[in-house]
Scaffold this active site. Structure first.
Site, PDB file in Angstrom:
ATOM      1  N   PRO A 140       0.762  -1.005  -0.274  1.00  0.00           N
ATOM      2  CA  PRO A 140       0.233   0.080  -0.516  1.00  0.00           C
ATOM      3  C   PRO A 140       0.776   1.253   0.057  1.00  0.00           C
ATOM      4  O   PRO A 140       2.034   1.515   1.018  1.00  0.00           O
ATOM      5  CB  PRO A 140      -0.984  -0.185   1.232  1.00  0.00           C
ATOM      6  CG  PRO A 140      -1.103  -1.401   1.655  1.00  0.00           C
ATOM      7  CD  PRO A 140       0.525  -1.878   1.194  1.00  0.00           C
ATOM      8  N   GLY A 145      10.963  -5.942   0.414  1.00  0.00           N
ATOM      9  CA  GLY A 145      11.530  -5.022  -0.556  1.00  0.00           C
ATOM     10  C   GLY A 145      13.066  -5.234  -0.464  1.00  0.00           C
ATOM     11  O   GLY A 145      13.208  -7.149  -0.584  1.00  0.00           O
ATOM     12  N   HIS A 158       8.931 -13.188   2.829  1.00  0.00           N
ATOM     13  CA  HIS A 158      10.379 -13.124   1.813  1.00  0.00           C
ATOM     14  C   HIS A 158      11.616 -13.940   2.955  1.00  0.00           C
ATOM     15  O   HIS A 158      11.865 -13.007   3.425  1.00  0.00           O
ATOM     16  CB  HIS A 158      10.745 -11.880   1.485  1.00  0.00           C
ATOM     17  CG  HIS A 158       9.945 -11.687   0.120  1.00  0.00           C
ATOM     18  ND1 HIS A 158       8.608 -11.408  -0.096  1.00  0.00           N
ATOM     19  CD2 HIS A 158      10.930 -11.470  -1.159  1.00  0.00           C
ATOM     20  CE1 HIS A 158       7.958 -11.619  -1.242  1.00  0.00           C
ATOM     21  NE2 HIS A 158       9.555 -10.938  -1.460  1.00  0.00           N
ATOM     22  N   GLU A 191      16.859 -14.345   1.053  1.00  0.00           N
ATOM     23  CA  GLU A 191      16.589 -14.191  -0.393  1.00  0.00           C
ATOM     24  C   GLU A 191      18.736 -13.822  -0.730  1.00  0.00           C
ATOM     25  O   GLU A 191      19.027 -14.244  -1.851  1.00  0.00           O
ATOM     26  CB  GLU A 191      16.146 -12.917  -0.887  1.00  0.00           C
ATOM     27  CG  GLU A 191      15.551 -12.661  -2.387  1.00  0.00           C
ATOM     28  CD  GLU A 191      14.628 -12.083  -2.640  1.00  0.00           C
ATOM     29  OE1 GLU A 191      14.661 -10.765  -1.947  1.00  0.00           O
ATOM     30  OE2 GLU A 191      14.795 -11.841  -4.112  1.00  0.00           O
ATOM     31  N   ASP A 249       8.254 -11.574 -10.375  1.00  0.00           N
ATOM     32  CA  ASP A 249       7.852 -10.149 -11.286  1.00  0.00           C
ATOM     33  C   ASP A 249       7.717 -10.169 -12.381  1.00  0.00           C
ATOM     34  O   ASP A 249       8.946 -10.478 -13.424  1.00  0.00           O
ATOM     35  CB  ASP A 249       8.780  -9.314 -10.483  1.00  0.00           C
ATOM     36  CG  ASP A 249       9.532  -8.373  -9.213  1.00  0.00           C
ATOM     37  OD1 ASP A 249       7.647  -8.085  -8.806  1.00  0.00           O
ATOM     38  OD2 ASP A 249      10.143  -8.794  -8.308  1.00  0.00           O
TER      39      ASP A 249
HETATM   40  C1  6MZ Z   1      11.849  -8.629  -2.522  1.00  0.00           C
HETATM   41  C2  6MZ Z   1      10.384  -7.523  -3.628  1.00  0.00           C
HETATM   42  C3  6MZ Z   1      11.105  -8.231  -5.040  1.00  0.00           C
HETATM   43  O1  6MZ Z   1       4.286  -3.941  -4.077  1.00  0.00           O
HETATM   44  O2  6MZ Z   1       4.707  -1.946  -5.567  1.00  0.00           O
HETATM   45  N1  6MZ Z   1       9.316  -7.086  -4.862  1.00  0.00           N
HETATM   46  N2  6MZ Z   1      10.736  -7.415  -3.131  1.00  0.00           N
HETATM   47  N3  6MZ Z   1      12.659  -9.109  -3.340  1.00  0.00           N
HETATM   48  C4  6MZ Z   1      12.504  -9.465  -5.092  1.00  0.00           C
HETATM   49  N4  6MZ Z   1      12.736 -10.068  -5.575  1.00  0.00           N
HETATM   50  C5  6MZ Z   1      13.060  -9.964  -6.880  1.00  0.00           C
HETATM   51  N5  6MZ Z   1      10.464  -8.173  -6.403  1.00  0.00           N
HETATM   52  C6  6MZ Z   1       9.622  -6.870  -5.846  1.00  0.00           C
HETATM   53  O3  6MZ Z   1       5.628  -4.460  -6.536  1.00  0.00           O
HETATM   54  C7  6MZ Z   1       6.705  -3.851  -6.108  1.00  0.00           C
HETATM   55  C8  6MZ Z   1       7.454  -5.274  -4.540  1.00  0.00           C
HETATM   56  O4  6MZ Z   1       7.664  -5.665  -4.848  1.00  0.00           O
HETATM   57  C9  6MZ Z   1       8.720  -5.778  -3.782  1.00  0.00           C
HETATM   58  C10 6MZ Z   1       9.151  -4.613  -3.595  1.00  0.00           C
HETATM   59  O5  6MZ Z   1       8.775  -3.587  -2.188  1.00  0.00           O
HETATM   60  C11 6MZ Z   1       8.557  -3.385  -4.888  1.00  0.00           C
HETATM   61  O6  6MZ Z   1       9.181  -1.825  -4.414  1.00  0.00           O
HETATM   62  P1  6MZ Z   1       4.400  -3.394  -5.810  1.00  0.00           P
HETATM   63  O7  6MZ Z   1       2.912  -3.936  -6.146  1.00  0.00           O
END
Ligand code: 6MZ
Length: 332
Positions: free
Chosen positions: A99, A166, A191, A194, A272
C-alpha cells in the site's frame, strides 16, 4: 499434447506475484509510460546478472510506481495484471502489493482500488490479495500494519494475508509486527533468505510463517537447513527471478533441486513477470527442462499447491475439482 502446450493449458496457481513488478510492457504503455521507461523497467531480463543485480533491481520498480500514482491507475494496473494471469490459464492468483501513499492517493485509497479491480473481475479466475510490508521503508511500518488490519476487517473475502518484502539488504524482520497480523486472522508469507542473512532467517523460521518466498540461502548453513527441515514450510520458488537477480548462478544450480530431491513442499511462481520477462507457464517449462519433471509431476505439484493457498475450504474444493476434471478431459 506437446509439453509446452501442457504447461500453458494446465489450470495453474500463482502464489507469489508483486503487482507493480507484474505489469507487462503493453500495460505500462496503456498507463502512459514512454518506450524509454519501459526499456528501463525490463532491462534486467536482458542483462548478465552479477552479485549486485538484486540491489539494482529495486530501482526498476520506480517505473511502475510512477505509472500507478492515483487510484484510477492502480485500478487499471490491477485489472491488466489479473487479465495477463488469466490469459496464461492461471485459475487461482494471490496478488501481493505494498500500500502506497502518494500526493493524490492515501494508502486506504490504494488498497480500495486494488480490491475494487479484484471484485469487478468477470473472468474465470479466483483472485486474493496479500498486502506487503516494505522492509526498506521503516518509517511507518506500525501504521502500515494498522491500515492493513483495518482493511482486512472491511474486505475479508479478498484480503487474506500479509507479505514481508522489499530490498533484503535493508531493514530487518520484526516478529511482533507480524504476530499482530496473525492475531488479526491474516495469513503470513515472508521473503526469507533471498540473500545470506542467517540471523534474520533463523528469526523468520522460528516465527513459522505460513509460506516463505525464495529461500535461496537456506542451504548455505547446516544449522539453518535443519531448522527449515523441521518446519516443512512451503516454498514459493521463483526460478527466473533468482537467476536474473544473480542470487542463483544458473537454472541448473538452482536450490529447487534440493526441494525436489527431498520431497519438500514448493510451488513455482513468477515474482515479477513484467520485470523478468516471464510467465507462470514458462516457469513450469523451465522446471521441467532443468529438473526432469514430467507433466504428471506438474499436475501433482499444482494439486499440492492448493493446500498452500490462503483460499477458503470451498475454494480449495473447487480448485481440486477443476484440476481433476482437466486431467480427465486431457487423458494423461
Ligand atoms: C523482495 C520484492 C522483490 O508491492 O509495489 N518486490 N521484494 N524481493 C524481490 N525479488 C526480486 N520483487 C518485488 O510491487 C513491487 C514491490 O515488490 C517488492 C518490492 O518492495 C517492490 O518495490 P508492489 O506492487
Amino acid at each position: 499434447m506437446e509439453f509446452e502446450q501442457f504447461c500453458n493449458f494446465l489450470p495453474k496457481i500463482e502464489l507469489h506475484a508483486h503487482l507493480n513488478g507484474s505489469l507487462s510492457a503493453t500495460s505500462l504503455q496503456k498507463l502512459g509510460c514512454s518506450n524509454e521507461e519501459i526499456s528501463e523497467y525490463q532491462k534486467l531480463a536482458e542483462l548478465q546478472a552479477t552479485e549486485k543485480t538484486l540491489n539494482e533491481c529495486f530501482k526498476l520498480f520506480k517505473v511502475a510506481h510512477n505509472a500507478t500514482k492515483n487510484p484510477q491507475a492502480v485500478y487499471l494496473a490491477t485489472k491488466y495484471v489479473i487479465e495477463d494471469f488469466y490469459n496464461d490459464n492461471v485459475a487461482y492468483l494471490e496478488l501481493r502489493t505494498t500500500p502506497r501513499e502518494e500526493e493524490n492517493m492515501s494508502r486506504v485509497e490504494y488498497i480500495e482500488s486494488v480490491v475494487k479491480a479484484i471484485e469487478d473481475c468477470d473472468k474465470k479466475i479466483i483472485v486474493k490479495l496479500l498486502l506487503s510490508i516494505d522492509r526498506s521503508n521503516n518509517l511507518k511500518v506500525e501504521e502500515n500494519m494498522e491500515v492493513i488490519i483495518k482493511m482486512k476487517e472491511k474486505y475479508p473475502h479478498v484480503i487474506k494475508g500479509v507479505d514481508f518484502s522489499g530490498n533484503p539488504y535493508v531493514g530487518g524482520f520484526n516478529p511482533k509486527l507480524f504476530q499482530k497480523a496473525r492475531d488479526s486472522g491474516l495469513f503470513v508469507t515472508l521473503h526469507c533468505a533471498e540473500i545470506k542473512n542467517d540471523k534474520e532467517v533463523e528469526e523468520i523460521l522460528k516465527f513459522r510463517p505460513d509460506r516463505i518466498g525464495h529461500g535461496t540461502f537456506l542451504l548455505s548453513n547446516d544449522h539453518i537447513w535443519k531448522l527449515y527441515l523441521d518446519t516443512n514450510i512451503p516454498l514459493e520458488c521463483c526460478l527466473t527471478s533468482n537467476v536474473a537477480c544473480g542470487t542463483t548462478k544458473s537454472y541448473k544450480e538452482h536450490h529447487l533441486q534440493e526441494w525436489i530431491k527431498n520431497s519438500l513442499p514448493f510451488t513455482l511462481c513468477t515474482d515479477d513477470k513484467g520485470v523478468f520477462g516471464t510467465t507462470l507457464s514458462k516457469e513450469l517449462v523451465l522446471a521441467c527442462q532443468y529438473f526432469s519433471l514430467k507433466p504428471t509431476d506438474l499436475w501433482d505439484m499444482t494439486l499440492k499447491t492448493i493446500s498452500y493457498t490462503f483460499a477458503s475450504d470451498e475454494e480449495k474444493t473447487f480448485l481440486t475439482t477443476t484440476l481433476q476434471d482437466w486431467k480427465m478431459k486431457n487423458h494423461f
